[in-house]
Design an enzyme around this catalytic site. Structure first.
Site, PDB file in Angstrom:
ATOM      1  CG  ASP A   1      -1.780   1.132   1.344  1.00  0.00           C
ATOM      2  OD1 ASP A   1      -2.446   1.381   0.345  1.00  0.00           O
ATOM      3  OD2 ASP A   1      -1.835   1.796   2.392  1.00  0.00           O
ATOM      4  CE  LYS A   2       1.208   6.857  -3.450  1.00  0.00           C
ATOM      5  NZ  LYS A   2       1.667   8.165  -2.993  1.00  0.00           N
ATOM      6  CB  THR A   3       0.017   6.686   1.346  1.00  0.00           C
ATOM      7  OG1 THR A   3      -0.563   6.810   0.067  1.00  0.00           O
ATOM      8  CG2 THR A   3       0.273   8.037   1.947  1.00  0.00           C
TER       9      THR A   3
ATOM     10  CG  ASP B   1      -4.784  -0.868   3.820  1.00  0.00           C
ATOM     11  OD1 ASP B   1      -5.504  -0.426   2.912  1.00  0.00           O
ATOM     12  OD2 ASP B   1      -3.722  -0.342   4.154  1.00  0.00           O
TER      13      ASP B   1
ATOM     14  CE  LYS C   1      -6.049   0.382  -0.469  1.00  0.00           C
ATOM     15  NZ  LYS C   1      -5.445   1.065   0.645  1.00  0.00           N
TER      16      LYS C   1
END
Length: 684
Positions: A378-380, A578, A555
């Site tokens: 998950d990028k951030t 998430d 997701k």
């Protein structure tokens, strides 16, 4: 689904665990030895004492034994010498053998024969047979065998318990991180109190070089803290007023006043210790495999012992010889090394991980980390820093003198905003050491920016949309790079320049992705950001693919999609939005924000959001699994070789193991397993 079941089973298992303690390494011994109330140190002392008492009795027993006299060509005899031998041996059997005899009883009650059953049975057979010889049965007694067997068994257990204590010592180190006293500030006075008596909202003083006594917020002072023992991060972390501190971290050279956030049992460190304890107690598949093997070994030992006895008797050997073979086989077969093979590695790996900021909540997830084929990031906040930083400052025309002036004007307008862009500009103002200018007559340009007056000049900080709406031309060089956000600064309605901000990629990210590639693991980016930003980050880090513009509820679907393509998927996320995806992934790795370790659906929690930790975790999972397998192979392989020798297969070649040698080999095997577990390291 499997993931949830395992969580459920883990809880069930912990309840069972307290009831049975069957082959769970050293715990089995503690219970079985009939000292349920003793702590580890008392157990070790007890074995040491019994060992020395038996050692003192060993010399007279050896000297009075006919067999030893025959070997040494000595002759020691007096009236009733055999009865003295019997009396001394009885003391050894009852006092020295007590832990094994009481353990045998406990295992029988639990209908779970194991280690203690074997030793208890072996020494009882030896004692009963030798006693019968003293009171009239024809043959040679083997009291001396019984004595040396018990002596070596006690020594083996003592040594092994010390090794076990070593494996659990890391956990004790974590517990000791919490200082026992704290300086409580009340009004003008400061008094020392016990840490456990601290309550929410108490104010405590932390002197330079001391450990933080409780989780809290800094109210006064500033200092650098060393949190490495809790997070594995070696760089000192600056703490100023309003920032959180974690109990157990070490204060640098500034004094701090800290407002306590909660009582000791809710503190981060306390939760970590609980988590480590639970993880060490929870059984994984490898542990269950070892348990099964140990149970089989117990059955095989008893059967092999009886078969050995029957075969030698039917070959016409005397009772004493057949008995001795049986006792040796049973002793050598004790599944002790096997019982410890996994728990020792578990104890060490869980505690070591905790010290490096990897918290294992689910043992099976950790051991399965060796199977991971793809990691979804998950990028951030994981691959990127999660906060905007100024990437470039560009002047257009000559309205302002230099970059500093442009940043200064923008900073004056953004001073009161909480927006990520504002925070990024203000941190640049601080970085450049500029004095913050005063702005007044603020006015928000809805959705497009902000305007105010600074030093009698009209200043606007606006988005590209504002320029378009007002017929201003975008500068050529404002061609927006993939992951940049650009704001324009207007001075008296003239374009003065622009500031490009980006969520900077963490310096460790590229290394982490490269190491995953070296280990044949794919890395995939999953982000809510737009296509451009996702592509830019993915390319820059040489990742294997990306999913952009994914909403939190989608997701989960993306993870399922990857699983359908085959492969073992790990997902890292911050645990809040998430959660469903973390639960769906084969392994969920939650990236905790500092001290939030309550990421429920994840099997593993990373204290830092450092992508390197994910790589360390996978490599450490592999190393841990290797150690377990080495131990299991050693513990079973050793039995395969020594059992036939003990049974006397090579008797005609002159190779025969005595019970005492059997006991030595068993002890050595256990110690090898303990030392091997101790060699487990976490490379960071």
């Amino acid at each position: 689904m499997e993931h949830h079941d395992h969580q459920h089973n883990m809880h069930k298992h912990e309840q069972q665990h307290t009831n049975e303690h069957h082959h769970d390494g050293h715990q089995m011994d503690h219970k079985a030895m009939g000292h349920p109330g003793h702590d580890h140190g008392a157990m070790i002392k007890d074995f040491r004492k019994r060992f020395y008492v038996v050692l003192a009795l060993t010399l007279p027993i050896l000297l009075l034994s006919k067999m030893i006299q025959h070997w040494l060509q000595l002759h020691v005899s007096f009236i009733g010498d055999q009865y003295v031998l019997f009396a001394l041996s009885t003391v050894v059997f009852i006092y020295g053998g007590w832990p094994f005899l009481s353990g045998w009883l406990a295992e029988m009650k639990a209908k779970n024969p194991g280690m203690m059953t074997l030793i208890g049975f072996a020494i009882s057979v030896a004692y009963a047979y030798s006693t019968a010889i003293i009171f009239g049965l024809q043959g040679m007694d083997f009291f001396w065998e019984l004595d040396t067997l018990i002596l070596i068994m006690l020594l083996g257990h003592w040594i092994e318990m010390r090794s076990v204590a070593g494996a659990s010592r890391e956990l004790e180190l974590l517990v000791q991180l919490m200082p026992s006293t704290a300086h409580l500030v009340s009004g003008e006075t400061v008094e020392d109190v016990q840490t456990e008596n601290l309550k929410e909202n108490d104010l405590i003083l932390i002197k330079p070089g001391e450990k933080i006594a409780a989780d809290g917020m800094v109210e006064d002072g500033e200092s650098y803290l060393n949190e490495s023992m809790l997070t594995g991060e070696s760089a000192p972390v600056q703490k100023i007023k309003g920032q959180k501190v974690i109990a157990g971290s070490v204060n640098g050279n500034g004094a701090l006043k800290v407002r306590v956030m909660h009582s000791r049992k809710d503190s981060y460190l306390f939760k970590v210790v609980e988590l480590v304890r639970n993880a060490q107690d929870a059984k994984s598949n490898t542990q269950l495999l070892a348990d099964k093997a140990a149970r089989w070994l117990t059955v095989i030992a008893l059967l092999a012992g009886i078969v050995t006895f029957v075969v030698w008797i039917s070959l016409g050997r005397d009772l004493a010889f057949a008995m001795e073979r049986m006792v040796t086989v049973i002793v050598i077969c004790c599944p002790h090394a096997l019982g410890l093979a996994v728990p020792l590695v578990v104890a060490r790996s869980t505690a070591l991980s905790a010290q490096h900021g990897l918290l294992i909540k689910n043992r099976t997830a950790f051991e399965n980390s060796r199977k991971i084929t793809s990691v979804v990031f998950d990028k951030t906040g994981t691959l990127t820093k999660g906060k905007f930083e100024v990437a470039r400052v560009v002047l257009t025309g000559n309205t302002v003198a230099n970059e500093d002036e442009l940043i200064g004007l923008a900073g004056a307008l953004e001073a009161n905003s909480e927006h990520p862009i504002a925070t990024g500009i203000l941190s640049e103002v601080r970085k450049r050491g500029l004095t913050l200018l005063i702005a007044d007559q603020f006015n928000a340009l809805t959705g497009k920016g902000i305007e105010a007056t600074v030093e009698q000049k009209s200043v606007k900080v606006v988005s590209p949309g504002y320029l378009k709406d007002n017929g201003l031309k975008l500068p050529e060089n404002a061609g927006i790079a993939g992951n940049e956000t650009v704001v324009f600064v207007l001075l008296n309605d003239q374009l003065a320049g622009f500031i490009a901000l980006a969520d900077a990629i963490r310096p460790e990210s590229a290394d982490a992705i490269a190491t995953l590639h070296e280990n044949g693991i794919r890395s995939i980016l999953l982000t809510g950001d737009n296509q451009q930003v996702a592509e830019s980050v993915s390319k820059q880090l040489k990742m294997d693919g990306f999913f952009a513009e994914v909403l939190p509820h989608q997701k989960l679907e993306k993870i399922k999609e990857l699983q359908r393509q085959g492969g073992f998927i790990a997902m890292t996320g911050d645990g809040v939005n998430d959660a469903p995806a973390l639960a769906q992934a084969d392994i969920g790795i939650a990236v905790a924000s500092g001290s939030d370790i309550a990421a429920e659906t994840a099997g593993i929690v990373l204290v830092n959001s450092n992508p390197k930790d994910i790589v360390n975790l996978i490599l450490f999972g592999k190393a841990t699994y290797r150690k377990m397998m080495q131990n299991l192979v050693w513990a079973t392989g050793y039995n395969i070789i020594t059992l036939p020798l003990a049974a006397g297969v090579l008797y005609n070649q002159g190779i025969l193991l005595s019970p005492a040698i059997g006991a030595v080999l068993m002890t050595v095997s256990t110690v090898v397993v303990a030392i091997n577990a101790g060699l487990l390291k976490l490379k960071s």
